[in-house]
Design a protein around this motif. Structure first.
Motif, PDB file in Angstrom:
ATOM      1  N   VAL A  14       0.836  -1.193   0.000  1.00  0.00           N
ATOM      2  CA  VAL A  14       0.000   0.000   0.000  1.00  0.00           C
ATOM      3  C   VAL A  14       0.870   1.242   0.000  1.00  0.00           C
ATOM      4  CG1 VAL A  14      -1.989  -1.055   1.120  1.00  0.00           C
ATOM      5  CG2 VAL A  14      -0.134  -0.158   2.500  1.00  0.00           C
ATOM      6  N   LEU A  15       0.344   2.293  -0.597  1.00  0.00           N
ATOM      7  CA  LEU A  15       1.018   3.587  -0.617  1.00  0.00           C
ATOM      8  C   LEU A  15       2.475   3.467  -1.053  1.00  0.00           C
ATOM      9  CD1 LEU A  15      -0.380   5.181   2.663  1.00  0.00           C
ATOM     10  CD2 LEU A  15      -1.330   5.282   0.351  1.00  0.00           C
ATOM     11  N   VAL A  50       6.124  -6.539  11.683  1.00  0.00           N
ATOM     12  CA  VAL A  50       5.974  -6.089  10.307  1.00  0.00           C
ATOM     13  C   VAL A  50       7.262  -6.418   9.561  1.00  0.00           C
ATOM     14  CG1 VAL A  50       5.412  -4.163   8.775  1.00  0.00           C
ATOM     15  CG2 VAL A  50       4.507  -4.201  11.114  1.00  0.00           C
ATOM     16  N   VAL A  51       7.125  -7.018   8.397  1.00  0.00           N
ATOM     17  CA  VAL A  51       8.281  -7.388   7.588  1.00  0.00           C
ATOM     18  C   VAL A  51       8.169  -6.692   6.233  1.00  0.00           C
ATOM     19  CG1 VAL A  51       9.569  -9.281   6.528  1.00  0.00           C
ATOM     20  CG2 VAL A  51       8.434  -9.622   8.732  1.00  0.00           C
ATOM     21  N   ALA A  52       9.254  -6.042   5.820  1.00  0.00           N
ATOM     22  CA  ALA A  52       9.305  -5.387   4.511  1.00  0.00           C
ATOM     23  C   ALA A  52      10.033  -6.292   3.522  1.00  0.00           C
ATOM     24  CB  ALA A  52      10.019  -4.042   4.615  1.00  0.00           C
ATOM     25  N   MET A  53       9.413  -6.516   2.380  1.00  0.00           N
ATOM     26  CA  MET A  53      10.007  -7.366   1.352  1.00  0.00           C
ATOM     27  C   MET A  53      10.219  -6.542   0.085  1.00  0.00           C
ATOM     28  SD  MET A  53       7.918 -10.923   1.987  1.00  0.00           S
ATOM     29  CE  MET A  53       9.142 -11.828   1.028  1.00  0.00           C
ATOM     30  N   THR A  54      11.446  -6.581  -0.425  1.00  0.00           N
ATOM     31  CA  THR A  54      11.788  -5.767  -1.587  1.00  0.00           C
ATOM     32  C   THR A  54      12.860  -6.465  -2.418  1.00  0.00           C
ATOM     33  OG1 THR A  54      12.656  -3.608  -2.301  1.00  0.00           O
ATOM     34  CG2 THR A  54      13.507  -4.496  -0.232  1.00  0.00           C
ATOM     35  N   ALA A  92      -5.517   2.683  15.783  1.00  0.00           N
ATOM     36  CA  ALA A  92      -4.659   2.039  14.790  1.00  0.00           C
ATOM     37  C   ALA A  92      -3.251   2.590  14.935  1.00  0.00           C
ATOM     38  CB  ALA A  92      -5.173   2.289  13.376  1.00  0.00           C
ATOM     39  N   ASN A  93      -2.292   1.841  14.421  1.00  0.00           N
ATOM     40  CA  ASN A  93      -0.906   2.302  14.335  1.00  0.00           C
ATOM     41  C   ASN A  93      -0.523   2.441  12.874  1.00  0.00           C
ATOM     42  OD1 ASN A  93      -0.562   0.298  17.084  1.00  0.00           O
ATOM     43  ND2 ASN A  93       0.242   2.364  17.202  1.00  0.00           N
ATOM     44  N   LEU A  94       0.085   3.571  12.537  1.00  0.00           N
ATOM     45  CA  LEU A  94       0.571   3.802  11.183  1.00  0.00           C
ATOM     46  C   LEU A  94       2.040   3.414  11.126  1.00  0.00           C
ATOM     47  CD1 LEU A  94       0.215   4.902   8.300  1.00  0.00           C
ATOM     48  CD2 LEU A  94       0.864   7.165   9.193  1.00  0.00           C
ATOM     49  N   ILE A  95       2.338   2.418  10.315  1.00  0.00           N
ATOM     50  CA  ILE A  95       3.709   1.937  10.163  1.00  0.00           C
ATOM     51  C   ILE A  95       4.182   2.300   8.754  1.00  0.00           C
ATOM     52  CG2 ILE A  95       5.239  -0.050  10.257  1.00  0.00           C
ATOM     53  CD1 ILE A  95       3.825   0.651  12.906  1.00  0.00           C
ATOM     54  N   GLN A  96       5.344   2.960   8.686  1.00  0.00           N
ATOM     55  CA  GLN A  96       5.912   3.390   7.410  1.00  0.00           C
ATOM     56  C   GLN A  96       7.338   2.872   7.279  1.00  0.00           C
ATOM     57  OE1 GLN A  96       4.868   7.508   8.736  1.00  0.00           O
ATOM     58  NE2 GLN A  96       4.438   7.827   6.554  1.00  0.00           N
ATOM     59  N   VAL A  97       7.721   2.591   6.061  1.00  0.00           N
ATOM     60  CA  VAL A  97       9.092   2.205   5.793  1.00  0.00           C
ATOM     61  C   VAL A  97       9.530   2.828   4.478  1.00  0.00           C
ATOM     62  CG1 VAL A  97       8.535   0.056   4.560  1.00  0.00           C
ATOM     63  CG2 VAL A  97      10.730   0.272   5.753  1.00  0.00           C
ATOM     64  N   SER A  98      10.739   3.303   4.461  1.00  0.00           N
ATOM     65  CA  SER A  98      11.360   3.732   3.204  1.00  0.00           C
ATOM     66  C   SER A  98      12.643   2.925   3.032  1.00  0.00           C
ATOM     67  CB  SER A  98      11.665   5.235   3.198  1.00  0.00           C
ATOM     68  OG  SER A  98      12.538   5.586   4.254  1.00  0.00           O
ATOM     69  N   VAL A  99      12.938   2.607   1.796  1.00  0.00           N
ATOM     70  CA  VAL A  99      14.091   1.765   1.492  1.00  0.00           C
ATOM     71  C   VAL A  99      15.037   2.547   0.594  1.00  0.00           C
ATOM     72  CG1 VAL A  99      14.859  -0.451   0.582  1.00  0.00           C
ATOM     73  CG2 VAL A  99      12.580  -0.259   1.603  1.00  0.00           C
ATOM     74  N   ALA A 108      12.177   3.025  -2.694  1.00  0.00           N
ATOM     75  CA  ALA A 108      10.781   2.641  -2.519  1.00  0.00           C
ATOM     76  C   ALA A 108      10.325   3.023  -1.121  1.00  0.00           C
ATOM     77  CB  ALA A 108      10.599   1.139  -2.745  1.00  0.00           C
ATOM     78  N   ALA A 109       9.024   3.160  -0.966  1.00  0.00           N
ATOM     79  CA  ALA A 109       8.442   3.451   0.340  1.00  0.00           C
ATOM     80  C   ALA A 109       7.038   2.872   0.386  1.00  0.00           C
ATOM     81  CB  ALA A 109       8.415   4.952   0.598  1.00  0.00           C
ATOM     82  N   ALA A 110       6.617   2.527   1.589  1.00  0.00           N
ATOM     83  CA  ALA A 110       5.277   1.966   1.757  1.00  0.00           C
ATOM     84  C   ALA A 110       4.800   2.265   3.161  1.00  0.00           C
ATOM     85  CB  ALA A 110       5.272   0.465   1.483  1.00  0.00           C
ATOM     86  N   ALA A 111       3.488   2.176   3.363  1.00  0.00           N
ATOM     87  CA  ALA A 111       2.901   2.406   4.682  1.00  0.00           C
ATOM     88  C   ALA A 111       1.658   1.538   4.824  1.00  0.00           C
ATOM     89  CB  ALA A 111       2.542   3.877   4.862  1.00  0.00           C
ATOM     90  N   VAL A 112       1.342   1.206   6.066  1.00  0.00           N
ATOM     91  CA  VAL A 112       0.131   0.443   6.351  1.00  0.00           C
ATOM     92  C   VAL A 112      -0.414   0.885   7.700  1.00  0.00           C
ATOM     93  CG1 VAL A 112       1.416  -1.476   7.402  1.00  0.00           C
ATOM     94  CG2 VAL A 112      -0.880  -1.868   6.495  1.00  0.00           C
ATOM     95  N   ARG A 113      -1.718   1.011   7.765  1.00  0.00           N
ATOM     96  CA  ARG A 113      -2.378   1.355   9.021  1.00  0.00           C
ATOM     97  C   ARG A 113      -2.951   0.058   9.603  1.00  0.00           C
ATOM     98  NH1 ARG A 113      -3.729   6.190  11.042  1.00  0.00           N
ATOM     99  NH2 ARG A 113      -3.254   7.170   9.038  1.00  0.00           N
ATOM    100  N   ILE A 114      -2.451  -0.338  10.778  1.00  0.00           N
ATOM    101  CA  ILE A 114      -2.809  -1.618  11.377  1.00  0.00           C
ATOM    102  C   ILE A 114      -3.775  -1.365  12.538  1.00  0.00           C
ATOM    103  CG2 ILE A 114      -1.919  -3.683  12.510  1.00  0.00           C
ATOM    104  CD1 ILE A 114       0.714  -3.243  11.049  1.00  0.00           C
TER     105      ILE A 114
END
Length: 230
Positions: A14-15, A50-54, A92-99, A108-114
């Protein structure tokens, strides 16, 4: 949006802001019964991974939780982020990651609201030693001298469940009753001879380690005899 259908893992890209993608998989460390095929959801103060796959080579991960940089979880090859869910059910918690690549450019970057949910309790009848998980009980009509039910506690912290830190408080018509000593999820109802009537079974489950994880449920019971023995 696409996802793996399973009890714990969900693939949610997402995002995503760049041409090279990063996908986020999140896993709630909460209890669900073995038969359950839906999501295992976070509850107040439960653990989430949370695991980021790229496909990016030699990636450097930069994690953020609710807008705050999490430097201890960020760095080269650190594609996993563990955290405790918010303390407020319904939030909810907003988790974001940028690579970034080795040169520091954002690839790349992504975010998810859990979401954070409230634990719940579901009742099932035990027949001939087998739990009838096909039908959750909304009420119970008793036609035999002895009936057994089980209360399944959904979404309590898995570690606390395994370490028996959940407190089961059963009652009938406001009077405390004792569940099975070996497993407090089970309650046996014995009806008296030549009686009929109704009772209301109440259950409150609290996580002694994380008291914000609490659930309550009621089970109306009718029977062809006047009362119960527990």
């Amino acid at each position: 949006m696409k996802k793996f259908i399973g009890p714990l893992l969900f693939l949610i890209p997402v995002l995503t802001f760049a041409q090279t993608s990063v996908d986020l998989i999140w896993e709630a460390k909460t209890y669900t019964p073995a038969f359950y095929r839906g999501r295992s959801l976070p509850t107040a103060e439960s653990l989430v991974r949370v695991v980021a796959m790229t496909p990016i080579k030699n990636p450097i991960f930069h994690w953020r939780k609710d807008g705050l940089d999490i430097k201890s979880a960020s760095g080269a090859g650190k594609n996993t982020f563990d955290y405790r869910a918010a303390s407020t059910p319904g939030g909810a918690n907003l988790i974001q990651v940028s690579v970034t690549g080795p040169d520091g450019s954002v690839a790349a970057a992504a975010a998810v609201r859990i979401p954070v949910v409230t634990p719940k309790i579901t009742f099932y009848e035990v027949r001939d030693g087998q739990i009838d998980y096909r039908h959750a009980l909304k009420n119970l009509n008793i036609a035999t001298d002895q009936t057994k039910v089980i209360a399944e506690p959904f979404y309590f912290s898995l570690t606390d469940w395994l370490n028996r830190r959940l407190i089961f408080n059963w009652s009938a018509n406001s009077q405390p009753i004792a569940p099975a000593a070996e497993d407090p999820r089970f309650l046996t109802l014995l009806t008296k001879a030549d009686a009929s009537g109704e009772n209301l079974i109440n259950l409150k489950i609290t996580n002694a380690e994380h008291p914000l994880q609490t659930a309550t449920a009621k089970l109306p019971v009718s029977f062809g005899r006047t009362g119960f023995e527990f």
